[in-house]
Design a protein around this motif. Structure first.
Motif, PDB file in Angstrom:
ATOM      1  N   ALA A  67      23.249  28.297  28.509  1.00  0.00           N
ATOM      2  CA  ALA A  67      22.070  27.435  28.539  1.00  0.00           C
ATOM      3  C   ALA A  67      22.246  26.318  27.522  1.00  0.00           C
ATOM      4  CB  ALA A  67      20.820  28.247  28.227  1.00  0.00           C
ATOM      5  N   THR A  68      21.603  25.186  27.779  1.00  0.00           N
ATOM      6  CA  THR A  68      21.727  24.005  26.925  1.00  0.00           C
ATOM      7  C   THR A  68      20.345  23.559  26.474  1.00  0.00           C
ATOM      8  OG1 THR A  68      23.612  23.338  28.288  1.00  0.00           O
ATOM      9  CG2 THR A  68      22.691  21.682  26.829  1.00  0.00           C
ATOM     10  N   ASN A  69      20.224  23.158  25.197  1.00  0.00           N
ATOM     11  CA  ASN A  69      18.950  22.622  24.720  1.00  0.00           C
ATOM     12  C   ASN A  69      18.980  21.096  24.804  1.00  0.00           C
ATOM     13  OD1 ASN A  69      20.361  21.716  22.475  1.00  0.00           O
ATOM     14  ND2 ASN A  69      19.439  23.151  21.051  1.00  0.00           N
ATOM     15  N   SER A  70      17.916  20.446  24.339  1.00  0.00           N
ATOM     16  CA  SER A  70      17.810  18.990  24.461  1.00  0.00           C
ATOM     17  C   SER A  70      18.827  18.246  23.598  1.00  0.00           C
ATOM     18  CB  SER A  70      16.393  18.537  24.092  1.00  0.00           C
ATOM     19  OG  SER A  70      16.115  18.877  22.748  1.00  0.00           O
ATOM     20  N   LYS A  71      19.392  18.899  22.584  1.00  0.00           N
ATOM     21  CA  LYS A  71      20.403  18.273  21.724  1.00  0.00           C
ATOM     22  C   LYS A  71      21.809  18.469  22.271  1.00  0.00           C
ATOM     23  CE  LYS A  71      17.657  19.093  17.597  1.00  0.00           C
ATOM     24  NZ  LYS A  71      17.596  19.841  16.330  1.00  0.00           N
ATOM     25  N   GLY A  72      21.927  19.193  23.374  1.00  0.00           N
ATOM     26  CA  GLY A  72      23.228  19.443  23.965  1.00  0.00           C
ATOM     27  C   GLY A  72      23.919  20.682  23.424  1.00  0.00           C
ATOM     28  N   GLU A  73      23.240  21.430  22.556  1.00  0.00           N
ATOM     29  CA  GLU A  73      23.816  22.663  22.013  1.00  0.00           C
ATOM     30  C   GLU A  73      23.774  23.743  23.080  1.00  0.00           C
ATOM     31  OE1 GLU A  73      21.106  23.197  18.810  1.00  0.00           O
ATOM     32  OE2 GLU A  73      22.162  21.806  17.491  1.00  0.00           O
ATOM     33  N   LYS A  74      24.834  24.509  23.154  1.00  0.00           N
ATOM     34  CA  LYS A  74      24.927  25.555  24.177  1.00  0.00           C
ATOM     35  C   LYS A  74      24.797  26.935  23.541  1.00  0.00           C
ATOM     36  CE  LYS A  74      27.865  22.739  27.117  1.00  0.00           C
ATOM     37  NZ  LYS A  74      26.945  22.386  28.124  1.00  0.00           N
ATOM     38  N   ARG A  75      24.259  27.859  24.313  1.00  0.00           N
ATOM     39  CA  ARG A  75      24.074  29.231  23.864  1.00  0.00           C
ATOM     40  C   ARG A  75      24.109  30.141  25.086  1.00  0.00           C
ATOM     41  NH1 ARG A  75      21.455  32.289  19.782  1.00  0.00           N
ATOM     42  NH2 ARG A  75      21.086  30.455  18.541  1.00  0.00           N
ATOM     43  N   THR A  76      24.776  31.257  24.957  1.00  0.00           N
ATOM     44  CA  THR A  76      24.750  32.250  26.017  1.00  0.00           C
ATOM     45  C   THR A  76      23.461  33.042  25.870  1.00  0.00           C
ATOM     46  OG1 THR A  76      27.148  32.406  26.041  1.00  0.00           O
ATOM     47  CG2 THR A  76      25.939  34.225  27.021  1.00  0.00           C
ATOM     48  N   ILE A  77      22.675  33.054  26.926  1.00  0.00           N
ATOM     49  CA  ILE A  77      21.366  33.710  26.889  1.00  0.00           C
ATOM     50  C   ILE A  77      21.288  34.738  28.006  1.00  0.00           C
ATOM     51  CG2 ILE A  77      18.891  33.369  27.253  1.00  0.00           C
ATOM     52  CD1 ILE A  77      19.091  30.786  25.763  1.00  0.00           C
ATOM     53  N   ARG A  78      20.698  35.870  27.660  1.00  0.00           N
ATOM     54  CA  ARG A  78      20.419  36.929  28.637  1.00  0.00           C
ATOM     55  C   ARG A  78      18.906  37.158  28.630  1.00  0.00           C
ATOM     56  NH1 ARG A  78      23.260  42.594  28.185  1.00  0.00           N
ATOM     57  NH2 ARG A  78      24.227  42.105  30.155  1.00  0.00           N
ATOM     58  N   PHE A  79      18.324  37.211  29.827  1.00  0.00           N
ATOM     59  CA  PHE A  79      16.895  37.510  29.909  1.00  0.00           C
ATOM     60  C   PHE A  79      16.599  38.316  31.157  1.00  0.00           C
ATOM     61  CE2 PHE A  79      17.116  33.756  32.522  1.00  0.00           C
ATOM     62  CZ  PHE A  79      16.087  33.858  33.432  1.00  0.00           C
ATOM     63  N   GLN A  80      15.421  38.939  31.163  1.00  0.00           N
ATOM     64  CA  GLN A  80      14.969  39.764  32.280  1.00  0.00           C
ATOM     65  C   GLN A  80      13.650  39.214  32.802  1.00  0.00           C
ATOM     66  OE1 GLN A  80      14.485  43.653  30.596  1.00  0.00           O
ATOM     67  NE2 GLN A  80      16.650  44.113  30.698  1.00  0.00           N
ATOM     68  N   THR A  81      13.446  39.345  34.117  1.00  0.00           N
ATOM     69  CA  THR A  81      12.153  38.974  34.669  1.00  0.00           C
ATOM     70  C   THR A  81      11.123  40.016  34.231  1.00  0.00           C
ATOM     71  OG1 THR A  81      12.633  40.140  36.734  1.00  0.00           O
ATOM     72  CG2 THR A  81      13.143  37.788  36.662  1.00  0.00           C
ATOM     73  N   VAL A  82       9.862  39.633  34.237  1.00  0.00           N
ATOM     74  CA  VAL A  82       8.790  40.524  33.790  1.00  0.00           C
ATOM     75  C   VAL A  82       7.859  40.833  34.961  1.00  0.00           C
ATOM     76  CG1 VAL A  82       8.859  39.762  31.391  1.00  0.00           C
ATOM     77  CG2 VAL A  82       7.416  38.547  33.011  1.00  0.00           C
ATOM     78  N   ALA A  83       6.958  41.768  34.765  1.00  0.00           N
ATOM     79  CA  ALA A  83       6.051  42.204  35.828  1.00  0.00           C
ATOM     80  C   ALA A  83       5.191  41.060  36.359  1.00  0.00           C
ATOM     81  CB  ALA A  83       5.168  43.337  35.339  1.00  0.00           C
ATOM     82  N   ALA A  84       4.863  40.075  35.523  1.00  0.00           N
ATOM     83  CA  ALA A  84       4.043  38.950  35.975  1.00  0.00           C
ATOM     84  C   ALA A  84       4.801  38.047  36.941  1.00  0.00           C
ATOM     85  CB  ALA A  84       3.571  38.139  34.770  1.00  0.00           C
ATOM     86  N   ASP A  85       6.127  38.058  36.878  1.00  0.00           N
ATOM     87  CA  ASP A  85       6.970  37.227  37.755  1.00  0.00           C
ATOM     88  C   ASP A  85       8.276  37.963  38.030  1.00  0.00           C
ATOM     89  OD1 ASP A  85       8.098  35.148  39.170  1.00  0.00           O
ATOM     90  OD2 ASP A  85       8.597  33.973  37.404  1.00  0.00           O
TER      91      ASP A  85
END
Length: 115
Positions: A67-85
């Motif tokens: 994933a990339t932020n507005s400054k162009g910095e990159k980071r490997t991100i892991r996330f899970q969907t939640v019950a609301a979505d």
């Protein structure tokens, strides 16, 4: 009760209320705020069972990617969907992820749905 005493109590109550509101806002920023990262969905990396509020079982999805932020910095991100979505994202969709240094991923939101 004298008028001075009455005004002092009102002032103390107003000050306490203001302080509690500021503490709540500060806690919300500390706990749920963070840096926005944008990640393009490729495919789920896994699934897990979740329970919806009406005791119905559903499947949650896990995603991981660069994933990339507005400054162009990159980071490997892991996330899970939640019950609301819980529904899966489709290939090519862009998700905005809020990443908090202390708590990890605190929120995600679909920002671009590919036609």
């Amino acid at each position: 009760m004298s008028p001075k005493s009455h005004h002092f109590i009102e002032w103390c109550l107003a000050a306490s209320l203001t302080m509690m509101i500021l503490i709540n806002i500060g806690w919300g920023i500390f706990r749920y705020g963070g840096t926005y990262y944008y990640m393009k969905i490729t495919r789920p990396t896994g699934t897990y069972p979740i329970t919806l509020p009406v005791n119905v079982s559903a499947t949650g999805y896990q995603y991981q990617g660069l994933a990339t932020n507005s400054k162009g910095e990159k980071r490997t991100i892991r996330f899970q969907t939640v019950a609301a979505d819980p529904a899966p994202f489709k290939r090519g969709q862009i998700v905005r992820i809020t990443y908090n240094q202390r708590y990890g991923v605190t929120n995600y939101k679909l920002v671009h749905a590919r036609p």
